[in-house]
Design a protein around this motif. Structure first.
Motif, short mmCIF file in Angstrom:
data_model
loop_
_atom_site.label_atom_id
_atom_site.label_comp_id
_atom_site.label_asym_id
_atom_site.label_seq_id
_atom_site.Cartn_x
_atom_site.Cartn_y
_atom_site.Cartn_z
N GLU A 1 1.00 -1.22 -0.15
CA GLU A 1 0.02 0.17 0.07
C GLU A 1 0.90 1.32 0.11
O GLU A 1 1.80 1.32 0.89
CB GLU A 1 -0.83 -0.01 1.21
N ASP B 1 -0.14 4.38 0.18
CA ASP B 1 -0.60 5.37 1.24
C ASP B 1 -0.14 5.43 2.44
O ASP B 1 -0.57 4.30 3.38
CB ASP B 1 -2.25 5.66 1.11
N ALA C 1 -1.68 2.81 5.44
CA ALA C 1 -0.94 1.49 5.68
C ALA C 1 -0.37 1.40 7.19
O ALA C 1 -0.47 0.45 7.83
CB ALA C 1 0.67 1.80 4.95
N HIS D 1 5.39 -4.21 5.59
CA HIS D 1 4.73 -3.31 4.70
C HIS D 1 5.64 -3.05 3.37
O HIS D 1 6.97 -2.90 3.50
CB HIS D 1 4.45 -1.92 5.30
N ASP E 1 -2.45 -3.37 -3.28
CA ASP E 1 -3.23 -2.24 -3.77
C ASP E 1 -2.92 -2.37 -5.34
O ASP E 1 -1.67 -2.63 -5.77
CB ASP E 1 -2.75 -1.05 -3.30
N LEU F 1 -0.14 0.85 -7.15
CA LEU F 1 1.17 1.32 -6.79
C LEU F 1 2.35 1.71 -7.63
O LEU F 1 2.03 1.70 -9.06
CB LEU F 1 1.87 -0.28 -6.30
N THR G 1 -8.35 -1.73 -3.49
CA THR G 1 -8.01 -0.71 -4.23
C THR G 1 -9.13 0.17 -4.25
O THR G 1 -10.18 -0.21 -4.15
CB THR G 1 -7.84 -1.06 -5.73
N LYS H 1 -11.90 0.52 -1.76
CA LYS H 1 -11.77 1.67 -0.82
C LYS H 1 -12.96 2.60 -1.02
O LYS H 1 -13.16 2.83 -2.24
CB LYS H 1 -10.57 2.10 -1.01
#
Length: 232
Positions: free
Chosen positions: A7, A9, A13, A29, A51, A54, A79, A101
């Motif tokens: 992710e 963001d 994250a 991560h 996601d 990316l 996503t 999302k």
């Protein structure tokens, strides 16, 4: 369970990492697709959240390359791309599930556990644990040969606890499992009621439901806790 979170963001994250760790996951991560691909191909993760948007390498490319190398890893796409074409492309590329999302964490958590259960069908046909006999396919359970009379919610609760045996199951997971299966919100306050009922019905099974304060509930063999009674 080892989980890769891909992710870009940083705020999302960080928030997800905290929630996932509270739920019992070990989280690594990846802030971009290049790092995600490297980690996925290098480390033995149990599940991944990916996601599609990316940077450096897009998530769809990462997914396709992953499937070419390790087809068995469960992948949940998370996503903002919510069109029908996007969902079809993600699933055709090898995603096991697709969540858009914005989302609610209990639903994400329930979907992750559902994917993990598919990979380890503990009770798919049937099993005997201590004095409990459980047949998921036939929807039958018994203790010392005596059939258990279980309501639909009690059955789903027992099924979830068995699937996650020796792991903490949160109230949110239980409510999400009820809602996912029956299309209704069971409500957090009713969880304790059903836990109490199921505890009584499991007496003599050699298993107990232990309350882990502040976290949730744990199904375990009575001997593993030294024979101590379950916390009410």
């Amino acid at each position: 369970m080892n989980l890769l979170l891909a992710e870009d963001d940083a705020i999302l994250a960080d928030a997800l990492t905290v929630q996932l760790r509270r739920s019992g996951f070990e989280v690594e991560h990846a802030p971009n697709g290049a790092v995600a691909e490297y980690l996925l191909l290098k480390n033995p993760f149990d599940i991944a959240i990916l996601d599609l948007g990316l940077p450096m390498v897009d998530g769809l490319t990462v997914l396709k390359r992953l499937r070419a190398a390790r087809r068995g890893l469960p992948v949940l796409v998370l996503t903002a791309l919510d069109s029908l074409d996007d969902r079809v492309s993600g699933l055709n590329a090898g995603a096991d599930d697709y969540l858009t999302k914005p989302f609610d964490f209990p639903e994400l958590q329930a979907r992750l556990h559902a994917l993990l259960r598919r990979g380890r069908p503990v009770a798919a046909a049937g099993q005997d644990l201590a004095q409990l006999s459980f047949d998921r396919a036939a929807r039958r359970a018994s203790v010392q040969g005596e059939a258990l009379e279980l309501s639909p919610r009690e059955w789903l609760l027992l099924d979830l606890l068995l699937q996650e045996r020796d792991r903490v199951v949160t109230k949110e997971q239980i409510v999400a499992a009820w809602a996912q299966d029956r299309g209704e919100n069971g409500g957090g306050n009713s969880v304790e009621v059903y836990i109490h009922r199921l505890r009584r019905k499991l007496e003599g099974s050699g298993l107990q439901i232990r309350t882990v304060r502040g976290l949730g509930y744990l199904l375990e063999a009575e001997s593993s806790a030294g024979g101590a009674p379950a916390t009410p």
